[in-house]
Design a protein around this motif. Structure first.
Motif, PDB file in Angstrom:
ATOM      1  N   ALA A  70      10.651  -3.204  -6.980  1.00  0.00           N
ATOM      2  CA  ALA A  70      10.225  -2.541  -6.018  1.00  0.00           C
ATOM      3  C   ALA A  70       8.594  -2.533  -6.018  1.00  0.00           C
ATOM      4  O   ALA A  70       7.927  -2.675  -5.076  1.00  0.00           O
ATOM      5  N   LEU A  71       8.099  -2.688  -7.503  1.00  0.00           N
ATOM      6  CA  LEU A  71       6.615  -2.700  -7.454  1.00  0.00           C
ATOM      7  C   LEU A  71       6.174  -4.172  -7.585  1.00  0.00           C
ATOM      8  O   LEU A  71       5.061  -4.511  -6.686  1.00  0.00           O
ATOM      9  N   HIS A  72       7.213  -5.234  -7.733  1.00  0.00           N
ATOM     10  CA  HIS A  72       6.757  -6.647  -7.153  1.00  0.00           C
ATOM     11  C   HIS A  72       6.764  -6.690  -6.056  1.00  0.00           C
ATOM     12  O   HIS A  72       5.918  -7.496  -5.267  1.00  0.00           O
ATOM     13  N   GLU A  73       7.639  -6.207  -5.252  1.00  0.00           N
ATOM     14  CA  GLU A  73       7.714  -6.517  -3.597  1.00  0.00           C
ATOM     15  C   GLU A  73       6.431  -5.509  -2.997  1.00  0.00           C
ATOM     16  O   GLU A  73       6.065  -6.199  -1.931  1.00  0.00           O
ATOM     17  N   ALA A 124      -6.134   9.311   4.666  1.00  0.00           N
ATOM     18  CA  ALA A 124      -5.834   8.673   3.243  1.00  0.00           C
ATOM     19  C   ALA A 124      -5.412   7.279   3.686  1.00  0.00           C
ATOM     20  O   ALA A 124      -5.946   6.484   2.769  1.00  0.00           O
ATOM     21  N   ARG A 125      -4.595   6.849   4.563  1.00  0.00           N
ATOM     22  CA  ARG A 125      -4.384   5.788   5.033  1.00  0.00           C
ATOM     23  C   ARG A 125      -5.545   4.893   5.508  1.00  0.00           C
ATOM     24  O   ARG A 125      -5.664   3.767   5.020  1.00  0.00           O
ATOM     25  N   GLN A 163      11.458   4.395   4.557  1.00  0.00           N
ATOM     26  CA  GLN A 163      10.147   3.606   5.055  1.00  0.00           C
ATOM     27  C   GLN A 163      10.300   2.078   5.192  1.00  0.00           C
ATOM     28  O   GLN A 163       9.349   1.442   6.102  1.00  0.00           O
ATOM     29  N   GLU A 164      11.041   1.596   4.466  1.00  0.00           N
ATOM     30  CA  GLU A 164      11.085   0.166   4.124  1.00  0.00           C
ATOM     31  C   GLU A 164      11.349  -0.524   5.663  1.00  0.00           C
ATOM     32  O   GLU A 164      12.290  -0.179   6.193  1.00  0.00           O
ATOM     33  N   GLY A 165      10.807  -1.526   6.084  1.00  0.00           N
ATOM     34  CA  GLY A 165      11.033  -2.148   7.282  1.00  0.00           C
ATOM     35  C   GLY A 165      10.594  -1.525   8.737  1.00  0.00           C
ATOM     36  O   GLY A 165      10.882  -1.904   9.857  1.00  0.00           O
ATOM     37  N   GLU A 166       9.953  -0.347   8.411  1.00  0.00           N
ATOM     38  CA  GLU A 166       9.528   0.621   9.595  1.00  0.00           C
ATOM     39  C   GLU A 166       8.354   0.260   9.738  1.00  0.00           C
ATOM     40  O   GLU A 166       7.106   0.632   9.093  1.00  0.00           O
ATOM     41  N   ALA A 167       7.840  -0.393  10.885  1.00  0.00           N
ATOM     42  CA  ALA A 167       6.788  -0.705  11.484  1.00  0.00           C
ATOM     43  C   ALA A 167       5.812   0.670  11.576  1.00  0.00           C
ATOM     44  O   ALA A 167       6.211   1.629  12.030  1.00  0.00           O
ATOM     45  N   GLU A 179       4.720   0.151   4.474  1.00  0.00           N
ATOM     46  CA  GLU A 179       4.553  -1.113   5.056  1.00  0.00           C
ATOM     47  C   GLU A 179       3.099  -1.512   5.228  1.00  0.00           C
ATOM     48  O   GLU A 179       2.826  -2.506   5.069  1.00  0.00           O
ATOM     49  N   LEU A 180       2.200  -0.316   5.438  1.00  0.00           N
ATOM     50  CA  LEU A 180       0.821  -0.757   5.353  1.00  0.00           C
ATOM     51  C   LEU A 180       0.467  -0.922   4.188  1.00  0.00           C
ATOM     52  O   LEU A 180      -0.663  -1.805   3.965  1.00  0.00           O
ATOM     53  N   TYR A 181       0.747  -0.501   3.073  1.00  0.00           N
ATOM     54  CA  TYR A 181       0.490  -0.835   1.780  1.00  0.00           C
ATOM     55  C   TYR A 181       1.099  -2.357   1.218  1.00  0.00           C
ATOM     56  O   TYR A 181       0.080  -3.170   0.950  1.00  0.00           O
ATOM     57  N   LYS A 182       1.832  -2.576   1.652  1.00  0.00           N
ATOM     58  CA  LYS A 182       2.507  -3.934   1.418  1.00  0.00           C
ATOM     59  C   LYS A 182       1.494  -4.829   2.178  1.00  0.00           C
ATOM     60  O   LYS A 182       1.275  -6.088   1.525  1.00  0.00           O
TER      61      LYS A 182
END
Length: 572
Positions: free
Chosen positions: A40-43, A394-395, A484-488, A493-496
């Motif tokens: 998950a950290l790699h992703e 924070a974002r 949260q994964e895949g949720e616009a 997803e902002l961090y990714k």
């Protein structure tokens, strides 16, 4: 980027082992759990992992009271588990930095137990800072120093015959006696400790309380209020002052440092630099460019830069940046000061907003008043954070930080937008600060609650049993990673996206060019081909031409308050 320069622009993710992932269901995170969740950290897109203490310890201060520097606490696993973890980390292309706690040991460490059993004036006693008390019967502590966690910094021991004996220094909890780093024996032991972990393949060390190892000769009295008070956690007094004039790293490198007559005699003493120069020679013997990272609460950055001169440490945590409020002018000032200071000694600046010692920035930015480091937030705090405002800021603050050149640190769970946990029962609190201040300061438990992975699973996927060493809030399902994964628009997803764009545009190796013509409450700069605009105010700001690559909130032609946007030039 050359392998030898990896630490100059790396994004490092802090794992707090007891709260990251629990493989055996006992409620305490462990090394096997970390290894299972590494993908998950790699992703996510980070480059390295910093592992908080996992050593043998009675856990009086969450592992920062080490009883054996060369073994794994059974709560976290075994040395074999560590070896599997580091192999898994490297297989994913990540690096692993481990915490090292050299200022103090646990009182259960064999060195201290031998010191207690040995007579006064013995070589065993000389490993620590034992001193006779003042007064005719020695009943007054050797000086007036206060512990970072509250209360006196001295504890008196009892002789074998039952009579009161000497006192020992502990800048932190009573169970954490300070080592005497003027003793060559102590220095030699740590040579072996460094080599033990370097031989196992670690990529470096984050050095806890790196500014505290040397104390002023004579251990003179000091009143913290003379410098504005005392604050704890990674533990620092307000603006401790580096007493050694900075040596230049080259013809243009000057880092002035003026002595301060009220500088704490237990922080930032000149002798610490000799220790790290010595350590650097050991790390330089190993392939792969191993690194030293200073947790040194030293302000301003011009003084902190003394820790990262070419022959000392590679990085130092930028606490001045972490403590900067969400105000444009102050952000610009600390960025300028940081880049000037660190560049002056040939080191990268670092940027950080949260860690295991401070209120999570998703809550901190939702406060109107100040929140001194180590105080925490609890049910009876005079002010509770505005969660909506805090997360929005924070974002925006994270997006600004990740666009800056240098190295960035993330604390586990911030990519989920986790807030500080405020409503912990008093009976559940475990931070020594809580008891040592007689429940006046809540301490740091609120940022250490085990993080959520799966919305519908026991303990939110922290384990399969539902056990948790600190209770998790009942409303955390929406923060879980799988929710949260895949949720616009989700914080994850902002961090990714930000980490992917940071790597694509090599922002970590770039530079800051401030852009004129914006309102006072706007931070605007260009890093390479990316324009970054952060609106810390409430007025709407018209955006310049360019394609929106990423924004902390939805934007069109205008930038609302508490929002950051990354723009790239429109082709053509």
């Amino acid at each position: 980027m050359a392998d030898s320069d990896w630490w100059r622009s790396t994004v490092i993710y802090q794992v707090y082992p007891r709260s990251f992932a629990d493989s055996d269901g006992d409620g305490m995170g462990d090394l096997a759990g970390i290894a299972r969740r590494l993908p998950a950290l790699h992703e996510l897109g980070v480059d390295a992992v910093w592992l908080s203490p996992f050593y043998t310890s009675p856990q009086n201060d969450a592992g920062y009271d080490v009883a054996d520097y060369c073994d794994v606490d059974p709560r976290f696993g075994t040395l074999a588990d560590f070896d599997r973890l580091i192999s898994a980390t490297h297989e994913l292309g990540l690096r692993l930095i481990v915490d090292l706690v050299p200022n103090h040991t646990s009182d259960l460490h064999a060195w201290f137990q031998e010191a207690l059993a040995a007579p006064e004036g013995s070589p065993e006693r000389a490993r620590y800072l034992f001193r006779d008390g003042k007064g005719p019967d020695g009943s007054t502590p050797p000086n007036n120093w206060e512990s970072v966690f509250g209360g006196p910094a001295w504890t008196r021991v009892t002789r074998p015959d039952g009579t009161p004996g000497q006192w020992y220094l502990h800048l932190f909890d009573t169970s954490q006696p300070d080592l005497d780093w003027d003793n060559p024996w102590v220095r030699e032991q740590f040579h072996g400790i460094l080599r033990f972990w370097l031989d196992r393949g670690v990529d470096g060390f984050r050095v806890d309380v790196a500014h505290g190892l040397i104390k002023e000769a004579g251990l003179p009295d000091y009143t913290a209020s003379a410098a504005g008070g005392s604050m704890g956690g990674g533990a620092h007094d307000v603006e401790p002052v580096e007493a050694e004039p900075a040596a230049a790293a080259g013809p243009t490198a000057t880092v002035p440092a003026a002595p301060d007559p009220v500088s704490p005699p237990y922080w930032a003493q000149p002798g610490v630099h000799e220790i790290y120069r010595d350590w650097r020679t050991i790390l330089d013997e190993y392939e792969g460019d191993r690194v030293l990272v200073a947790e040194a609460w030293v302000d301003p950055p011009s003084k902190l830069a003394n820790w990262v001169r070419p022959d000392e440490m590679n990085q130092a945590f930028n606490f001045a940046y972490l403590e900067t409020p969400w105000q444009a002018a102050k952000i610009r000032n600390v960025v300028d000061a940081s880049l000037e200071a660190f560049t002056g000694v040939g080191a990268p600046s670092t940027w950080v907003l949260s860690n295991h010692d401070v209120v999570r920035h998703a809550s901190r930015f939702g406060l109107k008043g100040e929140n001194p480091q180590g105080s925490g937030i609890g049910p009876k705090s005079p002010e509770k954070p505005n969660g909506v405002v805090g997360l929005r800021r924070a974002r925006a603050a994270t997006l600004l930080m990740l666009a800056l050149p240098g190295s960035a640190y993330l604390y586990q769970g911030e990519e989920l937008g986790l807030p500080e946990v405020i409503d912990l029962p008093d009976s559940a609190r475990q931070d020594p600060t809580w008891e040592r201040t007689h429940h006046e300061r809540y301490g740091r438990d609120g940022c250490r609650v085990p993080i959520p992975w799966e919305a519908a699973a026991p303990a939110y996927g922290f384990n399969t049993t539902g056990e948790s060493w600190l209770p998790q809030p009942a409303d955390w399902a929406g923060y879980a990673r799988d929710a949260q994964e895949g949720e616009a628009g989700s914080t994850l997803e902002l961090y990714k996206a930000a980490l992917a764009l940071r790597a694509e545009h090599t922002l970590g190796l770039g530079s800051v060019e401030w852009l004129p013509g914006y309102p006072a409450d706007v931070v605007a700069f260009r890093n390479g081909n990316v324009t970054v605009i952060a609106n810390t105010g409430s007025s709407i700001v018209t955006l310049p031409a360019g394609t929106v690559a990423l924004s902390s909130e939805p934007v069109a032609a205008e930038l609302p308050g508490d929002t950051t946007v990354w723009l790239v030039a429109t082709a053509g």
